[in-house]
Design a protein around this motif. Structure first.
Motif, PDB file in Angstrom:
ATOM      1  N   UNK A 351       0.839  -1.199   0.000  1.00 40.50           N
ATOM      2  CA  UNK A 351       0.000   0.000   0.000  1.00 40.50           C
ATOM      3  C   UNK A 351       0.868   1.241   0.000  1.00 40.50           C
ATOM      4  N   UNK A 352       0.278   2.307  -0.586  1.00 44.84           N
ATOM      5  CA  UNK A 352       1.044   3.540  -0.719  1.00 44.84           C
ATOM      6  C   UNK A 352       1.447   4.099   0.629  1.00 44.84           C
ATOM      7  N   UNK A 353       0.614   3.955   1.615  1.00 43.12           N
ATOM      8  CA  UNK A 353       0.985   4.467   2.935  1.00 43.12           C
ATOM      9  C   UNK A 353       2.146   3.716   3.526  1.00 43.12           C
ATOM     10  N   UNK A 354       2.121   2.404   3.336  1.00 41.95           N
ATOM     11  CA  UNK A 354       3.251   1.603   3.850  1.00 41.95           C
ATOM     12  C   UNK A 354       4.524   1.820   3.040  1.00 41.95           C
ATOM     13  N   UNK A 360      11.464   5.292   3.883  1.00 39.76           N
ATOM     14  CA  UNK A 360      12.175   5.974   4.968  1.00 39.76           C
ATOM     15  C   UNK A 360      13.121   5.001   5.679  1.00 39.76           C
ATOM     16  N   UNK A 361      12.660   3.773   5.834  1.00 43.84           N
ATOM     17  CA  UNK A 361      13.502   2.754   6.474  1.00 43.84           C
ATOM     18  C   UNK A 361      14.716   2.446   5.591  1.00 43.84           C
ATOM     19  N   UNK A 362      14.479   2.348   4.278  1.00 44.51           N
ATOM     20  CA  UNK A 362      15.582   2.010   3.356  1.00 44.51           C
ATOM     21  C   UNK A 362      16.648   3.095   3.368  1.00 44.51           C
ATOM     22  N   UNK A 363      16.236   4.373   3.421  1.00 45.38           N
ATOM     23  CA  UNK A 363      17.202   5.471   3.403  1.00 45.38           C
ATOM     24  C   UNK A 363      17.947   5.576   4.722  1.00 45.38           C
ATOM     25  N   UNK A 364      17.373   5.134   5.829  1.00 40.31           N
ATOM     26  CA  UNK A 364      18.041   5.152   7.123  1.00 40.31           C
ATOM     27  C   UNK A 364      18.848   3.865   7.264  1.00 40.31           C
ATOM     28  N   UNK A 365      20.161   4.000   7.418  1.00 41.25           N
ATOM     29  CA  UNK A 365      21.043   2.838   7.362  1.00 41.25           C
ATOM     30  C   UNK A 365      20.719   1.825   8.460  1.00 41.25           C
ATOM     31  N   UNK A 366      20.520   2.298   9.700  1.00 41.10           N
ATOM     32  CA  UNK A 366      20.253   1.341  10.800  1.00 41.10           C
ATOM     33  C   UNK A 366      18.943   0.595  10.567  1.00 41.10           C
ATOM     34  N   UNK A 367      17.937   1.386  10.225  1.00 41.65           N
ATOM     35  CA  UNK A 367      16.650   0.737   9.997  1.00 41.65           C
ATOM     36  C   UNK A 367      16.704  -0.172   8.777  1.00 41.65           C
ATOM     37  N   UNK A 368      17.489   0.263   7.757  1.00 42.10           N
ATOM     38  CA  UNK A 368      17.601  -0.544   6.542  1.00 42.10           C
ATOM     39  C   UNK A 368      18.236  -1.895   6.858  1.00 42.10           C
ATOM     40  N   UNK A 369      19.276  -1.860   7.713  1.00 38.11           N
ATOM     41  CA  UNK A 369      19.943  -3.120   8.050  1.00 38.11           C
ATOM     42  C   UNK A 369      18.994  -4.064   8.796  1.00 38.11           C
ATOM     43  N   UNK A 370      18.238  -3.513   9.739  1.00 44.79           N
ATOM     44  CA  UNK A 370      17.290  -4.372  10.461  1.00 44.79           C
ATOM     45  C   UNK A 370      16.226  -4.899   9.509  1.00 44.79           C
ATOM     46  N   UNK A 371      15.780  -4.016   8.648  1.00 39.99           N
ATOM     47  CA  UNK A 371      14.751  -4.417   7.701  1.00 39.99           C
ATOM     48  C   UNK A 371      15.254  -5.519   6.752  1.00 39.99           C
TER      49      UNK A 371
END
Length: 821
Positions: A351-354, A360-371
């Motif tokens: 979904x577009x909201x998700x 945002x998670x992908x651009x943030x390195x820490x969040x991207x790694x967890x993701x």
């Protein structure tokens, strides 16, 4: 005893050259019409015949070992006489050169032409076993070798068509005759008649050319592209790509065999011997030392070249690195695009909201790694991340390398600027116009002091000018011109130089009429000695009016010969030659109204360009009254009419070529060892009285009535042939008005003084030393001009023989014909 004999020269009587003896070789039996070998029984007085008049003429005209015919032999019938047979020289005549040809007993070998010294001026034969080989002649440069007879060899004009009909197709070949076939044509050690041998046709052809002759022949048989190769090694290397044409003549088959042998030898040298020799040389101590010396002497040029290459290499590498960085940046951009594309692919169906949260998670390195730990099922992100990190690392390395290279380029550019600045500083310091002349003069002064050269004043009466004259012993005899020539000839003879009277006339007239006379010849022919003895015979040597100047390499102006005026010290700085001192002495002579001969010898004059260091004198060479010589802006010296320069020159690769301007102003007398008779025991120095110049001028004056019409007509025909504008004869040889006038003056003065064997004797000398030096040209057409000139030199043996030698030497030198061969 026979009244007509074939003989050769014996000896002259030292005290009276008109007397001498000859040695009979054959007697002519008039009853049978045959020649009989002369024996000691026929002529018991040491087998000699006394010549009671005219032997000097025989001695002059007949060469050593040359046979001649003499008639009217008489028996003296006086027991008190030492020789019982006599004759006069006016009953002799030279033989046709085709008769009584000498035969030498020796081993004949075409590959080894070594022979004991050959003393024959004509050709000869070699007898080996039951054969004789010939006709042969002594090698041009080495009398210990023989050579075959070819077209253009001297003294062949009389039998040209007969002789060359046999030899022309067999160039560089020798003919073999069986002795037993020609018993009647061979008498002792002589061939009775060459024509008889040739006309029989009973001979075998043997090729005897040199390596150079063989290669020259091969060039005429090969394609133009190959024959045009100038370097011998280049010529031989190209042979493998060509095929020789079919050869049918026996002589040419022999030439082809010799040529093939030389090609094989040359290939061995080029491909094996030279590389091995060069390698061994560089491994030797001398080779390494020479290489190190060469590198040391050329270090600056090597460094300059190295820096040039270093700049070029740095720029090239810098450009390469930048291109590599650009490529990596393009790869990184491509990977980022792929990464973004993969990111969007992963978010498909969300979904577009998700999607906004996930981006945002992908651009943030820490969040991207967890993701990624949760969602990286394909491993795409991990592989892309590794590649990105690798590319970033390479980029950092390349950027550091670029910075390092840029720093090196900056350092080199800074060094270059520093060197240029230093050069400018040096130029400003040492080459300012207002300082340079002063520095140069100061340097010259110190140099002269170190070389013991003291300056002299042009204003003060120095010790030299105050010195007393050496008391002159002047010849006061009232004699005629012929007696003067005889006096000089006798003086030269007493000094150890026996010279033909006509040659003495030639030297004296040339010296008198020309401010500069050039004596040319190879080292050892006696040029310097002849000039010295001439000055002694004229009386100049003993009274300080002779100066020998050894010319040095590198002379560029009259400062090297005379000296120079120093404007700083206001004094004259003489050269070490002694020329300035002689000029002051002649100046004093002129001031006192006295004129005597003064001779300056420029020894080895063409070690430096004569027209440079002799320029001051060249400007007054055409002035018969010899105006004063200017040695500075304010000072002149009178040199009088008696001063003459005699220059000796060699003609090899170490010397300077004479300019056309100089040749047009000076006769060139070419000497050989046979021109100057040297005594084994030279007498002590003689001090002869000096001659007054006015008397010399009278004795050696022009007598216009002596320049006969027939001589003038012959000279005009020679000039016409030389200057004929005909392309078939090559470039014309222009004879200037100055040269033509010089020849006319010479003939008008020399003709009354010479013993005239021909009305053209004086012209013969003049053409040989004034006209032939103008020869310098190339090609077959130019040769034809010289051959046409040769026809005009009939009854002129000196210039005719010299021109023949010029043509022969030019044929051997790629058709380049010149006076100095």
């Amino acid at each position: 005893m026979y009244t007509k004999v074939i003989a050769k020269k014996g000896r002259s009587y030292p005290k009276n050259p008109a007397l001498g003896v000859i040695i009979p070789i054959f007697g002519f039996d008039e009853a049978t019409g045959t020649y009989i070998h002369a024996t000691r029984e026929m002529y018991p007085d040491d087998q000699e015949i006394f010549i009671y008049a005219g032997y000097a003429q025989i001695d002059h005209d007949i060469q050593e070992n040359e046979l001649f015919e003499i008639n009217d032999i008489r028996r003296v019938n006086d027991p008190s006489k030492s020789c019982q047979y006599s004759a006069a020289a006016n009953d002799y005549q030279q033989l046709p050169f085709t008769m009584f040809i000498p035969i030498i007993d020796a081993k004949f070998d075409v590959n080894n032409k070594e022979l004991q010294a050959v003393h024959f001026n004509s050709f000869f034969f070699i007898r080996s076993g039951n054969s004789i080989y010939g006709p042969l002649a002594a090698d041009y440069d080495n009398n210990n070798k023989w050579r075959p007879i070819n077209r253009g060899d001297d003294r062949f004009e009389n039998v040209y068509e007969n002789l060359f009909s046999h030899i022309e197709d067999n160039h560089d070949c020798v003919l073999q005759f069986k002795v037993d076939t020609f018993n009647e044509g061979i008498i002792g050690d002589y061939v009775l008649d060459l024509n008889m041998l040739l006309q029989s046709g009973k001979y075998t052809t043997i090729y005897a050319g040199t390596k150079e002759d063989t290669i020259a022949w091969a060039r005429t048989k090969l394609p133009n592209a190959l024959a045009a190769s100038k370097a011998e090694s280049d010529f031989l290397k190209k042979l493998s790509t060509f095929s020789l044409p079919n050869i049918t003549l026996p002589s040419e088959k022999q030439k082809l065999e010799a040529f093939s042998r030389y090609v094989g030898e040359a290939n061995d040298v080029i491909n094996v011997a030279l590389p091995n020799l060069f390698e061994r040389y560089l491994e030797s101590d001398a080779g390494r030392a020479n290489l190190e010396t060469y590198l040391a002497e050329n270090a600056s040029s090597f460094i300059q070249e190295y820096r040039k290459d270093e700049f070029t290499a740095a720029d090239r590498e810098l450009k390469s690195k930048r291109e590599e960085i650009d490529a990596l940046e393009l790869q990184a951009a491509s990977l980022k695009q792929n990464l973004e594309a993969n990111n969007e692919k992963i978010l498909e169906g969300v979904d577009e909201g998700d999607k906004a949260k996930l981006r945002h998670i992908i651009k943030n390195e820490d969040q991207r790694n967890r993701f990624l730990k949760l969602f990286d099922a394909t491993g795409v992100y991990e592989s892309v991340q590794v590649k990105v990190q690798q590319l970033e690392g390479k980029r950092e390395i390349l950027e550091d390398d670029v910075k390092r290279r840029q720093n090196e380029v900056n350092k080199l550019e800074a060094q270059e600027k520093a060197v240029k600045a230093a050069i400018v500083t040096v130029k400003d310091k040492f080459f300012k116009e207002e300082d340079f002349a002063t520095r140069l003069v100061e340097t010259k002064i110190y140099s002269d002091i170190l070389n013991n050269i003291e300056p002299v004043s042009l204003h003060e009466k120095n010790s030299e000018l105050q010195a007393e004259y050496k008391v002159l012993d002047v010849h006061h005899g009232n004699i005629e011109a012929i007696e003067f020539i005889n006096e000089i000839t006798n003086r030269l003879d007493s000094l150890g130089r026996t010279i033909n009277p006509n040659d003495v006339v030639n030297y004296l007239v040339s010296l008198h009429q020309n401010f500069l006379t050039i004596f040319a010849g190879l080292p050892g022919v006696g040029k310097t000695s002849l000039v010295t003895k001439l000055s002694q015979a004229l009386g100049a040597y003993a009274f300080d009016r002779f100066l020998a100047v050894p010319v040095q390499k590198g002379w560029t102006s009259n400062k090297d010969l005379i000296g120079y005026y120093n404007p700083i010290t206001r004094r004259y700085q003489p050269a070490k030659t002694g020329m300035y001192q002689l000029l002051r002495l002649l100046h004093k002579d002129a001031e006192n109204g006295q004129e005597y001969p003064a001779i300056v010898l420029l020894d080895e004059a063409n070690l430096s360009p004569i027209e440079h260091y002799w320029a001051e004198f060249s400007s007054i060479a055409d002035d018969e009254n010899k105006r004063p010589l200017r040695i500075s802006d304010e000072h002149c010296l009178k040199i009088g009419k008696g001063m003459r320069f005699l220059a000796t020159i060699n003609y090899d690769h170490t010397t300077e070529v004479l300019s056309e301007r100089l040749i047009s102003r000076a006769p060139i007398i070419k000497l050989s060892k046979s021109d100057i008779g040297l005594s084994d025991d030279l007498p002590a120095e003689f001090q002869f009285p000096i001659f007054d110049y006015a008397k010399l001028d009278y004795w050696l004056r022009e007598q216009r009535e002596s320049y006969k019409v027939d001589v003038k007509t012959r000279f005009e025909s020679i000039i016409k042939k030389l200057e004929e504008d005909n392309p078939a004869l090559g470039v014309p040889i222009i004879v200037s008005a100055r040269k033509q006038r010089a020849v006319e003056k010479y003939c008008a003065a020399a003709s009354p003084l010479m013993k005239m064997h021909s009305p053209l004797t004086a012209l013969d000398y003049a053409v040989n030393q004034h006209i032939l030096p103008l020869i310098a040209g190339r090609g077959d057409a130019y040769k034809k001009r010289l051959e046409a000139l040769h026809e005009k030199l009939q009854s002129m043996p000196i210039s005719s023989k010299h021109l023949t030698n010029i043509i022969q030497a030019g044929d051997q030198n790629f058709k380049y014909y010149k006076f100095f061969y």
